[in-house]
Design a protein around this motif. Sequence first.
Motif, PDB file in Angstrom:
ATOM      1  N   TYR A   1       0.821  -1.217   0.000  1.00  0.00           N
ATOM      2  CA  TYR A   1       0.000   0.000   0.000  1.00  0.00           C
ATOM      3  C   TYR A   1       0.855   1.267   0.000  1.00  0.00           C
ATOM      4  CZ  TYR A   1      -3.740  -3.268   0.857  1.00  0.00           C
ATOM      5  OH  TYR A   1      -4.625  -4.303   0.718  1.00  0.00           O
ATOM      6  N   SER A   2       2.189   1.099  -0.002  1.00  0.00           N
ATOM      7  CA  SER A   2       3.075   2.256   0.046  1.00  0.00           C
ATOM      8  C   SER A   2       2.987   3.056  -1.261  1.00  0.00           C
ATOM      9  CB  SER A   2       4.510   1.766   0.260  1.00  0.00           C
ATOM     10  OG  SER A   2       5.423   2.735  -0.175  1.00  0.00           O
ATOM     11  N   PRO A   3       2.781   4.392  -1.182  1.00  0.00           N
ATOM     12  CA  PRO A   3       2.785   5.203  -2.412  1.00  0.00           C
ATOM     13  C   PRO A   3       4.113   5.066  -3.163  1.00  0.00           C
ATOM     14  CG  PRO A   3       1.894   6.459  -0.574  1.00  0.00           C
ATOM     15  CD  PRO A   3       2.425   5.189   0.010  1.00  0.00           C
ATOM     16  N   ALA A   4       5.229   4.869  -2.438  1.00  0.00           N
ATOM     17  CA  ALA A   4       6.537   4.708  -3.094  1.00  0.00           C
ATOM     18  C   ALA A   4       6.575   3.398  -3.897  1.00  0.00           C
ATOM     19  CB  ALA A   4       7.647   4.721  -2.049  1.00  0.00           C
ATOM     20  N   VAL A   5       5.892   2.381  -3.402  1.00  0.00           N
ATOM     21  CA  VAL A   5       5.834   1.102  -4.120  1.00  0.00           C
ATOM     22  C   VAL A   5       4.963   1.258  -5.371  1.00  0.00           C
ATOM     23  CG1 VAL A   5       4.927  -1.262  -3.984  1.00  0.00           C
ATOM     24  CG2 VAL A   5       6.324  -0.341  -2.111  1.00  0.00           C
TER      25      VAL A   5
ATOM     26  N   GLY B   1       9.816   5.792   2.691  1.00  0.00           N
ATOM     27  CA  GLY B   1       8.781   5.980   1.678  1.00  0.00           C
ATOM     28  C   GLY B   1       9.297   6.777   0.499  1.00  0.00           C
ATOM     29  N   ARG B   2      10.569   6.526   0.116  1.00  0.00           N
ATOM     30  CA  ARG B   2      11.225   7.362  -0.890  1.00  0.00           C
ATOM     31  C   ARG B   2      11.763   6.509  -2.047  1.00  0.00           C
ATOM     32  NH1 ARG B   2      16.352   9.863   1.511  1.00  0.00           N
ATOM     33  NH2 ARG B   2      14.971  11.171   2.737  1.00  0.00           N
ATOM     34  N   VAL B   3      11.711   7.072  -3.270  1.00  0.00           N
ATOM     35  CA  VAL B   3      12.309   6.415  -4.428  1.00  0.00           C
ATOM     36  C   VAL B   3      13.317   7.389  -5.015  1.00  0.00           C
ATOM     37  CG1 VAL B   3      11.883   5.265  -6.641  1.00  0.00           C
ATOM     38  CG2 VAL B   3      10.068   5.323  -4.908  1.00  0.00           C
ATOM     39  N   SER B   4      14.539   6.925  -5.282  1.00  0.00           N
ATOM     40  CA  SER B   4      15.540   7.823  -5.868  1.00  0.00           C
ATOM     41  C   SER B   4      16.415   7.040  -6.829  1.00  0.00           C
ATOM     42  CB  SER B   4      16.392   8.447  -4.765  1.00  0.00           C
ATOM     43  OG  SER B   4      17.006   7.419  -4.017  1.00  0.00           O
ATOM     44  N   GLY B   5      17.099   7.762  -7.719  1.00  0.00           N
ATOM     45  CA  GLY B   5      18.018   7.104  -8.643  1.00  0.00           C
ATOM     46  C   GLY B   5      17.929   7.688 -10.025  1.00  0.00           C
TER      47      GLY B   5
ATOM     48  N   SER C   1       6.784  10.444  -0.340  1.00  0.00           N
ATOM     49  CA  SER C   1       5.392  10.615   0.052  1.00  0.00           C
ATOM     50  C   SER C   1       5.327  11.010   1.522  1.00  0.00           C
ATOM     51  CB  SER C   1       4.653   9.297  -0.174  1.00  0.00           C
ATOM     52  OG  SER C   1       3.458   9.291   0.532  1.00  0.00           O
ATOM     53  N   ASN C   2       4.317  11.817   1.858  1.00  0.00           N
ATOM     54  CA  ASN C   2       4.128  12.185   3.271  1.00  0.00           C
ATOM     55  C   ASN C   2       3.364  11.111   4.013  1.00  0.00           C
ATOM     56  OD1 ASN C   2       5.341  14.631   2.944  1.00  0.00           O
ATOM     57  ND2 ASN C   2       3.449  15.606   2.224  1.00  0.00           N
ATOM     58  N   GLU C   3       2.814  10.153   3.252  1.00  0.00           N
ATOM     59  CA  GLU C   3       1.979   9.121   3.857  1.00  0.00           C
ATOM     60  C   GLU C   3       2.866   7.995   4.387  1.00  0.00           C
ATOM     61  OE1 GLU C   3      -0.344   7.482   5.598  1.00  0.00           O
ATOM     62  OE2 GLU C   3      -1.745   8.622   4.363  1.00  0.00           O
ATOM     63  N   HIS C   4       3.040   7.934   5.706  1.00  0.00           N
ATOM     64  CA  HIS C   4       3.913   6.905   6.260  1.00  0.00           C
ATOM     65  C   HIS C   4       3.146   5.816   6.984  1.00  0.00           C
ATOM     66  CE1 HIS C   4       7.601   8.683   4.972  1.00  0.00           C
ATOM     67  NE2 HIS C   4       7.265   9.847   5.505  1.00  0.00           N
TER      68      HIS C   4
END
Length: 325
Positions: free
Chosen positions: A124-128, A256-260, A271-274
């Motif tokens: 359910y993670s927005p990062a996922v 909750g972060r995606v980088s690269g 995302s602020n949704e943790h």
Amino acid sequence: MIRIALVGTGWQGQGHLNTMQNMKNIQVVGVCDVNEDMLKKASTKFSIQGFTSYVEMLEETKPDGVIICTPPEIREFLVRGAAERGIHCFIEKPPAKDLGMANKVQEILEKTGVLNSVGFMYRYSPAVKFTKKLISDRRITLVRSAMLDGLALRPNWPRWFFDKERSGGPAFDQAIHIFDLSRYLLGEVDQLTGYQDNLVVPKVNDFTVEDSFSLTMRYKNGTLQNHTHTWSYPDVFTQIELISHELHITLDLVKGRVSGKIDDETVCFESNEHSLYHLELEAFANAIVENNPDHIRSTYKDSVNSLAVALKAMEALDPSVKVDI
Ligand SMILES: NC(=O)c1ccc[n+]([C@@H]2O[C@H](COP(=O)([O-])OP(=O)(O)OC[C@H]3O[C@@H](n4cnc5c(N)ncnc54)[C@H](O)[C@@H]3O)[C@@H](O)[C@H]2O)c1
């Protein structure tokens, strides 16, 4: 407003009770535990009627859904009791202790047709969600994942987690999150091999699990993954790194972060949704309100495949099977 009952008022059960306090469309109508002290603590803290008998709780409170937060060997009769009364089931991970029990639970769910969800909250993670979309038409060649936690260093953590027979240890109880999420993002696993050891906390008396392991997996589509895991780390760290000739992306599940980079373009998502527990319970509640299973990202049927990978990982990590040089 839907009516929810919860069984198993330990660490995770109380966590879900805390989360549900802030959810307007959920009324928690009963809590159950066989441990009277745990039950009293939870029912007093959250001002909810407590029951030592599960059946009595279901009969008296008539919930729409039940949240099952007991250890993984205690699933079948709880699901049967609810499902045969038409009560929808949210079941904590792991879905069961073995495939025999998992198949029986799946049979009950299929026969009764109740909605069901398993607590693989990372789905359910927005990062996922962002990562899944980003790689949807890409071939991932290599994956590096790590889940580092300090459970073995916490004396007050429930002791059954350190009993290999009951919890399965980190490879079963916790790495199942990584197996499930990797399947969700990458596809089905084909083969695995690995090593485990007690590198910090030795096996003694009631501590019979490995504290660390390293596993290599091959997917049916050819992707290769190395997963590193420990329960002897002073912080919390969970990352999955996706690599290919055209991208290198890090999915940080704690932040909750995606980088690269992808095609030489910088990728950055946060995302602020943790509260992933909030999102998974909200999806279960919405599924009940609308009688629509599409809200649920982890059905019991699918979770059985993640259970199968976790069981194979335990086999692959068996220290009696070693190749010496
Ligand atoms: N998704 C996550 O991030 C996450 C985190 C922690 C735990 N979990 C999972 O949640 C489940 C529970 O773990 P926990 O940490 O809360 O354990 P815990 O030991 O703190 O709590 C389990 C509770 O279940 C009760 N119980 C046992 N048998 C029962 C029965 N027959 N009827 C009623 N109550 C019964 C126990 O008395 C105990 O209070 C496990 O499957 C665990 O893997 C998930």
